[in-house]
Write a protein that holds these residues in place. Structure first.
Motif, PDB file in Angstrom:
ATOM      1  N   GLU A 189       0.831  -1.204   0.000  1.00 36.34           N
ATOM      2  CA  GLU A 189       0.000   0.000   0.000  1.00 36.34           C
ATOM      3  C   GLU A 189       0.867   1.255   0.000  1.00 36.34           C
ATOM      4  O   GLU A 189       0.565   2.237  -0.683  1.00 36.34           O
ATOM      5  N   THR A 190       1.945   1.229   0.770  1.00 28.02           N
ATOM      6  CA  THR A 190       2.854   2.374   0.810  1.00 28.02           C
ATOM      7  C   THR A 190       3.486   2.610  -0.553  1.00 28.02           C
ATOM      8  O   THR A 190       3.562   3.745  -1.039  1.00 28.02           O
ATOM      9  N   LYS A 198       2.319   1.741  -3.465  1.00 28.76           N
ATOM     10  CA  LYS A 198       1.298   2.235  -4.390  1.00 28.76           C
ATOM     11  C   LYS A 198       1.048   3.720  -4.182  1.00 28.76           C
ATOM     12  O   LYS A 198       0.871   4.470  -5.154  1.00 28.76           O
ATOM     13  N   ARG A 199       1.025   4.155  -2.924  1.00 28.61           N
ATOM     14  CA  ARG A 199       0.822   5.584  -2.656  1.00 28.61           C
ATOM     15  C   ARG A 199       1.982   6.408  -3.205  1.00 28.61           C
ATOM     16  O   ARG A 199       1.792   7.490  -3.761  1.00 28.61           O
ATOM     17  N   ILE A 200       3.191   5.903  -3.027  1.00 27.84           N
ATOM     18  CA  ILE A 200       4.365   6.618  -3.541  1.00 27.84           C
ATOM     19  C   ILE A 200       4.311   6.708  -5.067  1.00 27.84           C
ATOM     20  O   ILE A 200       4.546   7.769  -5.652  1.00 27.84           O
ATOM     21  N   GLU A 211       1.676   6.539  -7.019  1.00 29.47           N
ATOM     22  CA  GLU A 211       0.586   7.417  -7.450  1.00 29.47           C
ATOM     23  C   GLU A 211       0.978   8.881  -7.281  1.00 29.47           C
ATOM     24  O   GLU A 211       0.727   9.719  -8.154  1.00 29.47           O
ATOM     25  N   ALA A 212       1.599   9.194  -6.152  1.00 22.07           N
ATOM     26  CA  ALA A 212       2.057  10.566  -5.936  1.00 22.07           C
ATOM     27  C   ALA A 212       3.129  10.949  -6.951  1.00 22.07           C
ATOM     28  O   ALA A 212       3.139  12.073  -7.471  1.00 22.07           O
ATOM     29  N   THR A 230       2.998  14.236  -0.610  1.00 21.06           N
ATOM     30  CA  THR A 230       1.717  13.813  -1.161  1.00 21.06           C
ATOM     31  C   THR A 230       1.392  12.375  -0.767  1.00 21.06           C
ATOM     32  O   THR A 230       0.234  12.037  -0.489  1.00 21.06           O
ATOM     33  N   ALA A 231       2.418  11.520  -0.718  1.00 23.22           N
ATOM     34  CA  ALA A 231       2.215  10.111  -0.371  1.00 23.22           C
ATOM     35  C   ALA A 231       2.066   9.897   1.125  1.00 23.22           C
ATOM     36  O   ALA A 231       1.685   8.801   1.557  1.00 23.22           O
TER      37      ALA A 231
END
Length: 236
Positions: A19-20, A22-24, A26-27, A48-49
């Motif tokens: 999940e981390t 993926k957030r990175i 996406e940001a 942002t992440a």
């Protein structure tokens, strides 16, 4: 130069790590789309992440490696949509049209067009061991060849067409306008950042490729813009 790691988001990692990552990613995608590789800042990506800058560099050893992962994720999504497209139930002409339209779609609707120009330059100057485009290309070639072979058997398509050359020309004809916007703007006055102009290019380029393989020229693929897409005089 550091090598790109085997996977941008390892599937065997713990859920919280996936999940981390993926957030990175996406940001990072939003940052690279908005600013390009040169002006993107890892500090802004981390903020942002919702992670620290140090954590970003723990997972991705450089901004360039992170950009390579963003490109690969975007390429993987676009290529997967192409190679999983169901064409067997469509007539040959409709099947080839559907494949060509799906080539164009990510550029018209997604962020891929914003990454395209920089992505081409990036891959030309760097070796990236993981590349979904090259990994999935054989499946895409097979899918186009199957549609072409069915069209040859039905009499719709000419038999003297090399499928690999056709695929390369089709990809360039349909999508390269987003990579070389200046040339398209100069030669035919289309702004690829404009949705109506992008639709004009998409329709014309798909019809152009289809017309090239038809055994007999068909009015189904006219090499003119539909009247609904032609701006009236003085409207610009």
């Amino acid at each position: 130069m550091s090598e790109l790691r085997d996977s941008c988001v390892p599937t065997k990692s713990p859920p919280n790590k996936r999940e981390t990552l993926k957030r990175i990613l996406e940001a990072a995608r939003r940052e690279f789309v908005g600013k390009g590789l040169a002006d993107a800042r890892v500090d802004d990506i981390a903020q942002t992440a919702g992670v620290t800058k140090q954590l970003v560099y723990h997972y991705y050893r450089s901004k360039e490696e992170l950009f390579a992962c963003v490109l690969d994720e975007s390429s993987a999504q676009a290529m997967n949509e192409l190679v999983t497209l169901e064409l067997d139930q469509l007539a040959p002409r409709a099947a080839l049209r559907a494949l060509l339209q799906r080539m164009v779609q990510p550029y018209q609707e997604g962020e891929l067009s914003a990454l395209a120009q920089e992505g081409i330059r990036f891959h030309e100057s760097r070796a990236t061991p993981r590349n979904s485009f090259t990994e999935l290309a054989p499946r895409l070639r097979l899918k186009l060849k199957e549609a072409l072979d069915r069209g040859i058997a039905s009499g719709d398509f000419r038999a003297d067409v090399d499928p690999d050359m056709l695929l390369a020309v089709a990809a360039l004809a349909t999508t390269s306008a987003w990579v070389n916007r200046y040339t398209v703007s100069t030669l035919c006055g289309l702004d690829m950042a404009s949705a109506p102009d992008a639709e004009k290019w998409g329709r014309f380029s798909v019809d152009f490729v289809l017309a090239a393989v038809e055994r007999e020229r068909s009015s189904q693929h006219p090499l003119t813009l539909p009247a609904s897409l032609v701006s009236p005089p003085g409207s610009d």
